[in-house]
Scaffold this motif. Sequence first.
Motif, short mmCIF file in Angstrom:
data_model
loop_
_atom_site.label_atom_id
_atom_site.label_comp_id
_atom_site.label_asym_id
_atom_site.label_seq_id
_atom_site.Cartn_x
_atom_site.Cartn_y
_atom_site.Cartn_z
N ILE A 156 39.00 48.69 58.22
CA ILE A 156 38.84 49.21 56.86
C ILE A 156 39.15 48.03 55.94
CG2 ILE A 156 39.65 50.90 55.18
CD1 ILE A 156 40.55 52.60 57.59
N ARG A 157 38.28 47.76 54.98
CA ARG A 157 38.50 46.56 54.19
C ARG A 157 38.24 46.83 52.70
NH1 ARG A 157 33.65 48.13 53.17
NH2 ARG A 157 31.88 46.78 53.60
N GLY A 158 38.78 45.93 51.88
CA GLY A 158 38.58 45.99 50.44
C GLY A 158 38.61 44.58 49.89
N SER A 159 38.58 44.47 48.58
CA SER A 159 38.56 43.15 47.96
C SER A 159 39.58 43.08 46.84
CB SER A 159 37.16 42.83 47.43
OG SER A 159 36.72 43.84 46.54
N TYR A 160 39.97 41.85 46.50
CA TYR A 160 40.94 41.67 45.43
C TYR A 160 40.50 40.62 44.43
CZ TYR A 160 43.30 37.39 47.37
OH TYR A 160 43.62 36.14 47.82
N HIS A 161 41.08 40.74 43.22
CA HIS A 161 40.78 39.83 42.11
C HIS A 161 42.06 39.12 41.70
CE1 HIS A 161 39.10 38.36 38.32
NE2 HIS A 161 40.22 38.75 37.75
N PHE A 162 42.02 37.79 41.65
CA PHE A 162 43.17 37.02 41.16
C PHE A 162 43.05 36.92 39.65
CE2 PHE A 162 45.99 33.63 40.13
CZ PHE A 162 46.99 33.69 41.08
N ALA A 163 44.03 37.52 38.96
CA ALA A 163 43.97 37.61 37.51
C ALA A 163 44.42 36.32 36.85
CB ALA A 163 44.87 38.76 37.03
N THR A 164 43.72 35.95 35.78
CA THR A 164 44.14 34.85 34.90
C THR A 164 44.11 35.38 33.47
OG1 THR A 164 41.86 34.00 34.79
CG2 THR A 164 43.32 33.03 36.44
N PRO A 165 45.16 36.06 33.05
CA PRO A 165 45.14 36.75 31.76
C PRO A 165 45.01 35.85 30.53
CG PRO A 165 46.86 37.65 33.18
CD PRO A 165 46.36 36.40 33.82
N ASN A 166 45.14 34.56 30.70
CA ASN A 166 45.01 33.65 29.56
C ASN A 166 43.59 33.13 29.37
OD1 ASN A 166 45.21 32.21 31.98
ND2 ASN A 166 46.00 30.38 30.99
N THR A 167 42.64 33.54 30.22
CA THR A 167 41.28 33.00 30.10
C THR A 167 40.30 33.98 29.47
OG1 THR A 167 40.72 33.64 32.38
CG2 THR A 167 41.61 31.42 32.04
N THR A 168 40.35 35.24 29.88
CA THR A 168 39.48 36.27 29.31
C THR A 168 40.20 37.61 29.37
OG1 THR A 168 38.41 36.35 31.50
CG2 THR A 168 37.18 35.25 29.74
N SER A 169 39.63 38.62 28.76
CA SER A 169 40.29 39.93 28.66
C SER A 169 40.35 40.63 30.01
CB SER A 169 39.53 40.81 27.67
OG SER A 169 38.27 41.20 28.20
N GLY A 170 41.22 41.65 30.08
CA GLY A 170 41.30 42.46 31.29
C GLY A 170 39.99 43.15 31.59
N ALA A 171 39.34 43.66 30.56
CA ALA A 171 38.06 44.34 30.76
C ALA A 171 37.00 43.39 31.30
CB ALA A 171 37.60 44.97 29.45
N ALA A 172 36.95 42.19 30.74
CA ALA A 172 35.96 41.21 31.19
C ALA A 172 36.17 40.86 32.66
CB ALA A 172 36.04 39.96 30.32
N GLN A 173 37.43 40.70 33.06
CA GLN A 173 37.70 40.34 34.44
C GLN A 173 37.46 41.50 35.40
OE1 GLN A 173 41.04 37.73 35.25
NE2 GLN A 173 40.94 36.86 33.18
N ALA A 174 37.76 42.72 34.95
CA ALA A 174 37.47 43.89 35.80
C ALA A 174 35.97 44.02 36.02
CB ALA A 174 38.03 45.15 35.16
N ASN A 175 35.19 43.82 34.99
CA ASN A 175 33.73 43.90 35.13
C ASN A 175 33.19 42.80 36.03
OD1 ASN A 175 32.97 46.22 33.58
ND2 ASN A 175 33.45 45.09 31.72
N TYR A 176 33.72 41.60 35.88
CA TYR A 176 33.30 40.48 36.72
C TYR A 176 33.63 40.77 38.19
CZ TYR A 176 32.88 35.55 38.20
OH TYR A 176 32.53 34.38 38.82
N PHE A 177 34.80 41.34 38.43
CA PHE A 177 35.23 41.72 39.77
C PHE A 177 34.29 42.75 40.38
CE2 PHE A 177 38.60 44.35 42.15
CZ PHE A 177 38.44 43.64 43.34
N VAL A 178 34.03 43.83 39.65
CA VAL A 178 33.16 44.88 40.18
C VAL A 178 31.75 44.35 40.44
CG1 VAL A 178 32.08 47.09 39.65
CG2 VAL A 178 34.49 46.73 39.10
N ASP A 179 31.29 43.47 39.58
CA ASP A 179 29.93 42.94 39.71
C ASP A 179 29.80 41.92 40.84
OD1 ASP A 179 29.15 44.47 37.56
OD2 ASP A 179 29.30 42.83 36.10
N ASN A 180 30.92 41.47 41.39
CA ASN A 180 30.87 40.41 42.40
C ASN A 180 31.72 40.73 43.63
OD1 ASN A 180 29.31 38.04 41.07
ND2 ASN A 180 30.72 38.72 39.47
N GLY A 181 31.59 41.96 44.11
CA GLY A 181 32.22 42.33 45.37
C GLY A 181 33.39 43.28 45.26
N GLY A 182 33.80 43.63 44.04
CA GLY A 182 34.98 44.46 43.87
C GLY A 182 34.72 45.94 43.71
N GLY A 183 33.51 46.39 43.99
CA GLY A 183 33.19 47.81 43.84
C GLY A 183 33.78 48.67 44.94
#
Length: 281
Positions: free
Chosen positions: A129-156
């Motif tokens: 059973i597997r999943g994916s993770y996102h390494f956050a960099t809160p000083n570069t872009t917003s939380g929403a932008a990074q969540a969307n980038y994550f979902v669009d690139n393997g984080g769904g």
Amino acid sequence: MPVHRSGTVQSARSRLTAAGTLLAALSLLLTLPGAASADDGTDFPERGTARMGQGVLAHDGQQGGVTPAGTTAVQTEGVDVSGHQGNVAWPTLWNSGVKWAYVKATEGTYYKNEYFAQQYNGSYNVGMIRGSYHFATPNTTSGAAQANYFVDNGGGWSRDGKTLPGVLDIEWNPYGAQCYGKTQAAMVAWIRDFVNTYKARTGRDAVIYTATSWWKDCTGNNASFGTTNPLWVARYNSTVGELPAGWGFYTIWQYTSSGPTVGDHNHFNGALDRVQALANG
């Protein structure tokens, strides 16, 4: 005779303008992938190379504590991997008793794991059973932008019984100040922006990966996520120690960075059917 200073003044203004332009360019450069220096000369790793638990040994790796409620349950072994591992020997891990895995998909809005397909599909193909993770960099872009980038690139997420909900990896900044230059209130707001967007996109509450000491320092030990977001806590010791505020138990405990085959090994706080339950939502 009058003294004409217009040329001197104009020259000084030009120098100031040029200096300001140079400073602005340097500031922009330091926010881009690959920037790796600080005012004090500290060398930072290249952007995109961060991985889960990178700061734990340096900051929080050897502190024990009181074992919290829930650790008497059966523990199911899992691993987390990133581009550092390259192509992973999944059959070897499966035969050693590893039953689940998390794979780094993204970082910020500028990096995608080049080994993601081999790692994500390879773990699935051996039965994990597997999943994916996102390494956050809160000083570069917003939380929403990074969540969307994550979902669009393997984080769904999909209800196939083999896909775990995505993970927000929020921990020490490997590229600079540990709290990314944010106040505690601003950090909490950024995390909430991410997890709210992730849920809106996938229907699932993201797992939050962190370490207790970082959470205390950078969120003020905020307790508002414990009722919604499963906790993945990092502590390299024989006991999991104190948990961040708001969580009465952990879902996953990253207990070592020096395990067999793949360094980062984890206990899921429950038997395999509990891992399956998290996958199924």
